[in-house]
Design a protein around this motif. Sequence first.
Motif, PDB file in Angstrom:
ATOM      1  N   VAL A 295     -24.620  -2.016  42.233  1.00 49.61           N
ATOM      2  CA  VAL A 295     -25.290  -1.350  41.118  1.00 49.61           C
ATOM      3  C   VAL A 295     -24.427  -0.180  40.662  1.00 49.61           C
ATOM      4  N   ASP A 296     -24.223  -0.089  39.360  1.00 44.34           N
ATOM      5  CA  ASP A 296     -23.417   0.987  38.792  1.00 44.34           C
ATOM      6  C   ASP A 296     -24.178   2.313  38.875  1.00 44.34           C
TER       7      ASP A 296
ATOM      8  N   ASP B 184     -23.567   4.926  37.278  1.00 50.94           N
ATOM      9  CA  ASP B 184     -23.591   5.626  35.993  1.00 50.94           C
ATOM     10  C   ASP B 184     -24.839   5.225  35.200  1.00 50.94           C
ATOM     11  N   ASN B 185     -25.962   5.244  35.870  1.00 55.83           N
ATOM     12  CA  ASN B 185     -27.275   4.990  35.281  1.00 55.83           C
ATOM     13  C   ASN B 185     -28.211   6.070  35.811  1.00 55.83           C
ATOM     14  N   SER B 186     -29.351   6.193  35.193  1.00 60.76           N
ATOM     15  CA  SER B 186     -30.334   7.137  35.717  1.00 60.76           C
ATOM     16  C   SER B 186     -30.860   6.602  37.050  1.00 60.76           C
TER      17      SER B 186
ATOM     18  N   ASP C 172     -33.285   3.840  36.447  1.00 59.63           N
ATOM     19  CA  ASP C 172     -32.654   2.566  36.106  1.00 59.63           C
ATOM     20  C   ASP C 172     -32.069   1.887  37.346  1.00 59.63           C
ATOM     21  N   ILE C 173     -31.463   2.695  38.217  1.00 58.74           N
ATOM     22  CA  ILE C 173     -30.898   2.146  39.450  1.00 58.74           C
ATOM     23  C   ILE C 173     -32.003   1.528  40.295  1.00 58.74           C
TER      24      ILE C 173
ATOM     25  N   GLN D 112     -33.276  -1.733  38.794  1.00 63.18           N
ATOM     26  CA  GLN D 112     -32.370  -2.860  39.026  1.00 63.18           C
ATOM     27  C   GLN D 112     -32.542  -3.419  40.434  1.00 63.18           C
TER      28      GLN D 112
END
Length: 165
Positions: free
Chosen positions: A145-146, A148-150, A153-154, A157
């Motif tokens: 998981v990137d 660079d997300n809130s 959002d993480i 996902q």
Amino acid sequence: MMTCTSLNMPFRDADEFHSIANKEKMSRGQSLTDEDRIPWLLAIHQYMQKLESQKIDGVVTCSGLKKMYRQTLLEGITTADSNSQSSSKKCLDKASVLFVLLHGEEEILQRRMDLRRNHFMPASLLPSQLATLEHPDETEHFISVDIDNSVDDIVNQIVKVIQVS
């Protein structure tokens, strides 16, 4: 123990399992060795094993940077122990543990670490953490998981993957 509200299950941060000596070492800006990490990883494994024995799902954050660390989390033994001990009673169900690799640019990770307050691990240790990192491979149950997300959002996902499993 906190609850992961998105999943309605127990949540533990691996930092809670570190010894005072490990915390003091990191606070001095010294990287932990494999030998420093093994008791910490075994303590996390024991917690995960307790959850599994009680048929309770849970979330544990952990910087399982090396494949051998993740193996220790699953099996409760170190590579050196594997020849001398039977791990059949200790092993967690590999499919029941999902490793999540939070990946991202070093600058983003550095910025997030710089924003932490009153944490024993200084941001100056990030380069050693990244140098130690062994990305999970196809033999491990993981998702990437990137970062660079809130945070929401993480989590979303990760929750989507768990709900599909």
